[in-house]
Design an enzyme around this catalytic site. Sequence first.
Site, mmCIF file in Angstrom:
data_model
loop_
_atom_site.group_PDB
_atom_site.id
_atom_site.type_symbol
_atom_site.label_atom_id
_atom_site.label_comp_id
_atom_site.label_asym_id
_atom_site.label_seq_id
_atom_site.Cartn_x
_atom_site.Cartn_y
_atom_site.Cartn_z
ATOM 1 N N SER A 128 0.830 -1.204 0.000
ATOM 2 C CA SER A 128 0.000 0.000 0.000
ATOM 3 C C SER A 128 0.860 1.247 0.000
ATOM 4 C CB SER A 128 -0.899 0.018 1.230
ATOM 5 O OG SER A 128 -1.646 1.224 1.239
ATOM 6 N N LYS A 182 -4.290 -7.031 3.359
ATOM 7 C CA LYS A 182 -4.337 -5.873 2.444
ATOM 8 C C LYS A 182 -5.778 -5.605 2.014
ATOM 9 C CE LYS A 182 -2.869 -2.553 -0.288
ATOM 10 N NZ LYS A 182 -3.798 -2.272 -1.308
ATOM 11 N N HIS A 185 -7.367 -3.837 4.779
ATOM 12 C CA HIS A 185 -6.814 -2.464 4.760
ATOM 13 C C HIS A 185 -7.616 -1.609 3.780
ATOM 14 C CE1 HIS A 185 -4.427 0.562 2.622
ATOM 15 N NE2 HIS A 185 -3.774 0.782 3.743
ATOM 16 N N ASN A 186 -7.847 -2.132 2.603
ATOM 17 C CA ASN A 186 -8.581 -1.359 1.596
ATOM 18 C C ASN A 186 -10.035 -1.141 2.010
ATOM 19 O OD1 ASN A 186 -6.189 -1.558 0.178
ATOM 20 N ND2 ASN A 186 -7.188 -1.827 -1.788
ATOM 21 N N GLU A 189 -9.956 1.560 4.312
ATOM 22 C CA GLU A 189 -9.707 2.766 3.495
ATOM 23 C C GLU A 189 -11.039 3.293 2.923
ATOM 24 O OE1 GLU A 189 -6.442 2.331 0.524
ATOM 25 O OE2 GLU A 189 -7.921 2.828 -0.992
HETATM 26 C C1 6PG Z 1 -3.274 1.384 -1.470
HETATM 27 C C2 6PG Z 1 -4.561 1.540 -2.202
HETATM 28 C C3 6PG Z 1 -4.415 0.961 -3.567
HETATM 29 C C4 6PG Z 1 -5.459 1.462 -4.529
HETATM 30 C C5 6PG Z 1 -6.806 0.905 -4.253
HETATM 31 C C6 6PG Z 1 -7.889 1.856 -4.677
HETATM 32 O O1 6PG Z 1 -3.335 0.797 -0.404
HETATM 33 O O2 6PG Z 1 -2.250 1.860 -1.947
HETATM 34 O O3 6PG Z 1 -5.570 0.884 -1.527
HETATM 35 O O4 6PG Z 1 -4.355 -0.414 -3.453
HETATM 36 O O5 6PG Z 1 -5.456 2.839 -4.532
HETATM 37 O O6 6PG Z 1 -6.896 -0.252 -5.007
HETATM 38 O O7 6PG Z 1 -9.034 1.116 -4.760
HETATM 39 P P1 6PG Z 1 -10.312 1.569 -5.525
HETATM 40 O O8 6PG Z 1 -9.910 1.866 -6.938
HETATM 41 O O9 6PG Z 1 -11.203 0.400 -5.395
HETATM 42 O O10 6PG Z 1 -10.776 2.799 -4.822
#
Ligand code: 6PG
Length: 479
Positions: A128, A182, A185-186, A189
Amino acid sequence: RRADIGVIGLAVMGSGLARNLASRNGNTVAVYNREHDRTRDFAAAYPDADFVPTFSYEDFAASLTTPRTALVMIRAGAPVDDVISSLTEVFEPGDIIVDGGNSEYADTIRRERALREHGINFVGAGISGGEEGALTGPSIMPGGSDESWVTLGPILRSIAAVAEGEPCVTHVGHDGAGHFVKMVHNGIEYADMQLIAEAYDLIRRGTGKTPAEIADVFSEWNTGELESYLIEITAEVLRQVDAETGEPLVDVILDQAGAKGTGAWTVQTALSLGVPVSGIAEATFARSLSSHPEQRAAAAGLPGPAEDFHADDTEQFIEDVRQALFASKIIAYSQGFDEIRAGAAEYDWNIDLGAISKIWRGGCIIRAQFLNRIADAYADQPDLPVLATAPYFADALTRGQDAWRRVVIAAAQAGIPSPAFSSSLAYYDGIRAERLPAALIQGQRDFFGAHTYKRTDKEGTFHTQWSGDRTEIEAEDTH
Ligand code: 6PG
């Protein structure tokens, strides 16, 4: 010369990581890209870095010291299987293939098992931090075998972000554990972003402040307990003025949120594991709702509240929203960690939740001061059943709950959608409730399907003969 490690895929993340490996740590790095021009251009663009451009998998493998390590940075899905099968032909037992993309953890479990048959170590690693993180230090969540970690540990530690003196990488657990973490984590996010968006919307519509003024509010928040990368960049986005129209950029951007799937996977997995990640789910659904313009056009005529909403006391309202945001954020993280705990139990991964919170303190999208408090909570009590009940968080929820309720009430009365705020509050009230109406649901299930129930006052499984004389009998447990 032989390369220490190779990178396959030179898009944004791959090229950033290759440069990180070469520049920060003086590694010799083999690089390979499907389009050979890209490999050539990339190596030429950084003449000072020690890159070994390669144009076939044979060359790629031959350029690496053994055990070979390949970091694959390509789009998740079938392309990963293609690269793996090409590498399998040229790699030997003991070599390591790292998939650093956003792959589904179930795919990672399958691939790890298949490659083990060939003696090749397959490591699914969540990475990430976006473009900047890849280049200057991401947060890295590797799964895979202990054997692979012996080789990978030092190299990943050398390129990871550093938070409070510690590299933001740990061996998360076996096979798919890294990609699972991960994924969550997302999901977190998504929840964090949705909560921030709801806070912005409430302040804008409740106080009439401009995006630039709200940017100042977020900058101020970023000096306190909400301090985080996402709050920081929110202020920057809100401050941005569109060059073409002179309007705030946020007013020019189409209000349909994209998603590449990791949020949905987090929710799907949580549903299967029976973990209520309601904040993450609402955040994911909110993106879906935004992306159906035809439905929104059809529903645009439905009525809202008769009166316009305006907060009586702007300062107080903004402070309430801040507290509601912090409380909801605690719930989102608590739910996310609950999903990791449940995933670890299901797949037999020995995941140290405190270590996960520590490697998220730097490099990644959800990096925040707050993660130190999570680390403290798990240090004090590693088997904490609900993160939100740790003293620091319980105290914040106690202090914030009145404001949180006022905000959810105001949002409902004003007709401003706040799915993440309100679902988090509902979770809070649900999890702390002494008694839930689940008892009634058990009664209903027993009524229509003889699904049975348990009693509060004695052991056993029971069924009421609803269609007979309504006496209760002991029954076999059918859940
Ligand atoms: C990270 C982000 C990265 C990416 C996501 C965005 O941790 O660096 O999460 O993996 O920006 O995939 O996800 P979406 O396109 O689904 O918002």
